[in-house]
Design a protein around this motif. Structure first.
Motif, short mmCIF file in Angstrom:
data_model
loop_
_atom_site.label_atom_id
_atom_site.label_comp_id
_atom_site.label_asym_id
_atom_site.label_seq_id
_atom_site.Cartn_x
_atom_site.Cartn_y
_atom_site.Cartn_z
N ASP A 436 -14.42 -18.38 -12.07
CA ASP A 436 -15.57 -18.14 -12.82
C ASP A 436 -14.57 -17.51 -14.32
N GLY A 437 -15.58 -17.55 -15.65
CA GLY A 437 -15.05 -16.11 -16.56
C GLY A 437 -14.28 -15.20 -16.10
N ASN A 438 -15.25 -14.30 -15.15
CA ASN A 438 -14.67 -13.00 -15.38
C ASN A 438 -13.86 -13.09 -14.55
N ALA A 439 -13.45 -13.85 -13.34
CA ALA A 439 -12.17 -13.75 -12.45
C ALA A 439 -10.51 -14.17 -13.42
N ILE A 440 -11.19 -15.01 -14.55
CA ILE A 440 -9.85 -15.74 -14.97
C ILE A 440 -9.46 -14.08 -15.97
N MET A 441 -10.59 -13.68 -16.54
CA MET A 441 -10.45 -12.60 -17.14
C MET A 441 -9.66 -11.23 -16.80
N GLU A 442 -9.98 -11.26 -15.49
CA GLU A 442 -9.88 -10.02 -14.62
C GLU A 442 -7.92 -10.43 -14.07
N LEU A 443 -7.58 -12.34 -13.82
CA LEU A 443 -6.38 -11.66 -13.75
C LEU A 443 -5.65 -12.18 -14.76
N LEU A 444 -6.08 -12.78 -15.32
CA LEU A 444 -4.83 -12.85 -16.37
C LEU A 444 -5.52 -11.25 -18.01
N GLY A 445 -6.05 -10.74 -17.95
CA GLY A 445 -6.50 -9.71 -18.60
C GLY A 445 -7.14 -9.69 -19.31
N LEU A 446 -7.32 -10.32 -20.23
CA LEU A 446 -8.13 -11.05 -21.66
C LEU A 446 -9.14 -10.18 -21.34
N PRO A 447 -9.78 -9.89 -23.09
CA PRO A 447 -10.81 -9.37 -22.99
C PRO A 447 -11.82 -10.78 -23.33
N PRO A 448 -13.38 -11.15 -23.05
CA PRO A 448 -13.72 -12.48 -23.56
C PRO A 448 -13.34 -12.66 -25.37
N GLY A 449 -13.37 -14.13 -24.85
CA GLY A 449 -12.37 -14.52 -26.36
C GLY A 449 -12.18 -15.81 -25.71
N PRO A 450 -12.00 -16.74 -27.35
CA PRO A 450 -11.23 -17.99 -27.16
C PRO A 450 -10.38 -18.77 -26.48
N LEU A 451 -9.49 -17.56 -25.78
CA LEU A 451 -7.80 -18.22 -24.42
C LEU A 451 -9.10 -17.81 -23.08
N VAL A 452 -10.04 -17.35 -22.91
CA VAL A 452 -10.56 -17.05 -21.78
C VAL A 452 -11.43 -19.12 -21.82
N GLY A 453 -11.78 -19.26 -22.31
CA GLY A 453 -12.50 -21.09 -23.00
C GLY A 453 -11.73 -21.88 -22.68
N LYS A 454 -10.01 -21.75 -23.02
CA LYS A 454 -8.88 -22.37 -23.03
C LYS A 454 -8.79 -22.53 -21.56
N ALA A 455 -8.89 -21.39 -21.12
CA ALA A 455 -8.27 -21.22 -19.44
C ALA A 455 -9.39 -21.66 -18.76
N TRP A 456 -10.00 -21.38 -19.53
CA TRP A 456 -11.80 -22.06 -17.98
C TRP A 456 -11.56 -23.73 -18.01
N THR A 457 -11.52 -24.57 -19.77
CA THR A 457 -11.08 -25.74 -19.56
C THR A 457 -9.44 -26.35 -18.86
N PHE A 458 -8.99 -25.10 -19.02
CA PHE A 458 -8.17 -25.80 -17.35
C PHE A 458 -7.71 -26.03 -16.26
N LEU A 459 -9.08 -25.02 -15.82
CA LEU A 459 -8.64 -25.35 -14.61
C LEU A 459 -10.08 -25.99 -14.54
N LYS A 460 -10.84 -26.95 -15.28
CA LYS A 460 -11.72 -28.01 -14.94
C LYS A 460 -10.87 -28.89 -14.97
N GLU A 461 -9.75 -28.48 -15.88
CA GLU A 461 -9.17 -30.31 -15.76
C GLU A 461 -8.62 -30.40 -14.91
N LEU A 462 -7.93 -29.24 -14.27
CA LEU A 462 -7.40 -29.05 -12.55
C LEU A 462 -7.96 -29.55 -11.33
N ARG A 463 -9.56 -28.91 -11.37
CA ARG A 463 -10.48 -29.46 -10.68
C ARG A 463 -10.88 -30.80 -10.73
N LEU A 464 -10.89 -31.18 -11.96
CA LEU A 464 -11.31 -33.17 -11.68
C LEU A 464 -10.31 -34.20 -11.28
#
Length: 493
Positions: A436-464
């Motif tokens: 989820d978004g919290n795990a992405i931010m913790e793993l990548l050391g990112l604050p909330p923002g567009p990069l988190v959304g891009k990472a989330w989309t990448f993982l969803k595509e991978l899941r599909l």
């Protein structure tokens, strides 16, 4: 004019007379509420009539729950008579002489006699209260809605032979159709709606007036047009109403994309044109609706509009073929634009546009060549529209080649089996990334923002693509993606 008190025992010699008697029999069934109300009005010296659609439906044997009345009492007098009798009263229509009430589960609307005048520029009349039932009935839309039963005497009032028209299943107007439609052009659309709902035909003079006056519908607001169109589409025979809409020219102003489909030749060369094909798909989609549920407006709109993109994408190929490349993409945009213009809700508009966009996707399935990843994407893209998409795709099979039709249906059966299997394994309706978004931010050391959304989309595509991943595997994939993006995740030591 017919104004008679008829006995409860039906006389079958005259169909119209029998219809009148049946109306009174039905009225007697609901008499407790109607009679109580009538007694109150009579005691105060006022006349009360059951009128319009309530009488029509009683004649047709349709169930009556909402009762329409008209009276010589003025609105404030009606309010006084309802007070102390009704369980609830509302006056949102009082400017037009109408008050509503509820009594023992029955909804009643009571309107003071009207003798309105129209400027024939807009639709709203100058409200003028009348003095007689005859003057009130002549201003109504159709003769089958211009009948009344006076209460409590149960005297049938039919000055325009509406009962005979009902027996003949014909829509005609009390006044001339030219006068009626000039006063209120929406009545032309109501004619199409009643054809769809009740299976009636329009009288020849009404048909002529509709063709000559179709452009007058432009005086009517989109909201009112939409309401009538939705009732038409949810009728028992919407195809008949749509055919009348197109044949009279009304569709050119209401749904111009539908008559435009008559210009395109269906790619299978087995239908008169795409318009005819779309009506067949509508019929077949309706046949697939759940029998115990209400008509599905979204499915019916999607079936009607699924090929609206074909005229704009038609190409004549060398050798005599015809192609409609990407007509689903163009069609989705056209459907969205039209439904917005008709003031449909965002939910309905987007649902229909999505179905139009997806209705061709299945044809890439072949004989089952799709990977599980492609099946997941099909389900995910359809989202809550999946059940409707199943029906639309099946309805879109209109080939007259029985062997080909059976093969298409078997192939779709196979797809549905695969969807059910994968859904049971992976809960496809809630496909989300494995982190989820919290795990992405913790793993990548990112604050909330567009990069988190891009990472989330990448993982969803991978899941599909690959199905569910273990958290550790998802983390490895995300870190590899981050490296490709030039990100520097924190050292997890």
């Amino acid at each position: 004019m017919s104004s008679t008190s008829v006995p409860a025992q039906p006389n079958q010699v005259d169909p119209a007379r029998g219809a009148q008697q049946n109306a009174v029999v039905e009225l007697m069934r609901i008499a407790p509420v109607a009679d109580e109300l009538a007694q109150r009005f009579a005691a105060a010296g006022h006349r009360l009539y059951l009128v319009g659609g309530s009488v029509r439906d009683a004649l047709l044997g349709r169930p009556l729950t909402d009762l329409d009345f008209t009276t010589d009492a003025r609105p404030e007098q009606v309010r006084t008579l309802l007070t102390g009798w009704a369980e609830a009263i509302w006056d949102t229509g009082i400017a037009f002489g109408t008050l509503g009430a509820v009594k023992r589960g029955a909804t009643v609307e009571i309107t003071t006699f009207r003798a309105d005048s129209y400027d024939r520029v807009g639709r709203n009349p100058e409200v003028v209260f009348g003095e007689t039932i005859e003057a009130d009935l002549v201003r109504r839309d159709f003769t089958v809605n211009a009948m009344a039963v006076q209460l409590p005497a149960k005297t049938f009032v039919d000055p325009h032979d509406g009962a005979a028209a009902l027996v003949a299943r014909v829509l005609d107007t009390p006044a001339t159709p030219e006068e009626s439609f000039a006063d209120d052009p929406l009545r032309m659309l109501r004619a199409c709606r009643f054809v769809a709902q009740l299976g009636f035909e329009v009288a020849p003079r009404v048909l002529t007036a509709m063709r000559e006056m179709a452009g007058e519908i432009q005086r009517i607001t989109a909201e009112r047009v939409q309401a009538e169109l939705s009732k038409l589409l949810c009728g028992a025979q919407p195809r008949r109403g749509l055919e009348l809409l197109v044949d009279t020219g009304l569709a050119e102003y209401v749904l111009p994309e539908v008559p435009a489909m008559r210009l395109a030749i269906d790619e299978h060369h087995q239908h008169k044109d795409v318009y005819h094909h779309s009506l067949v798909v509508l019929d077949q989609a309706i046949a697939l609706e759940e029998p115990d549920n209400s008509p599905d407006l979204v499915l019916r709109l999607a079936a009607l509009l699924h090929d609206v993109g074909k005229p704009d994408t038609r190409r004549f190929e060398p050798g005599g073929g015809v192609s409609f490349h990407h007509h689903e993409v163009v069609g989705a945009k056209m459907a969205r634009k039209r439904l917005r213009a008709l003031k449909y809700s965002k939910e309905i508009t987007e649902a229909v546009a999505q179905l139009v966009y997806l209705h061709l996707r299945f044809h890439g399935y072949g004989k089952g060549e799709w990977t599980d990843s492609a099946v997941r994407r099909y389900v995910t893209d359809a989202g809550p529209m999946l059940s409707r998409l199943h029906k639309l795709v099946r309805a879109d099979c209109t080939t007259r080649n029985k062997r080909k039709a059976a093969a298409l249906q078997r192939t779709y059966d196979d797809l549905e089996v695969r969807i059910d299997r994968i859904a049971a394994e992976e809960d496809l309706r809630r496909v989300r990334p494995d982190l989820d978004g919290n795990a992405i931010m913790e793993l990548l050391g990112l604050p909330p923002g567009p990069l988190v959304g891009k990472a989330w989309t990448f993982l969803k595509e991978l899941r599909l693509d690959r199905g569910p991943l273990a958290p550790e595997e998802a983390e490895v994939e995300l870190l590899a993606w981050a490296k490709e993006q030039g990100l520097q995740p924190p050292d997890r030591g």
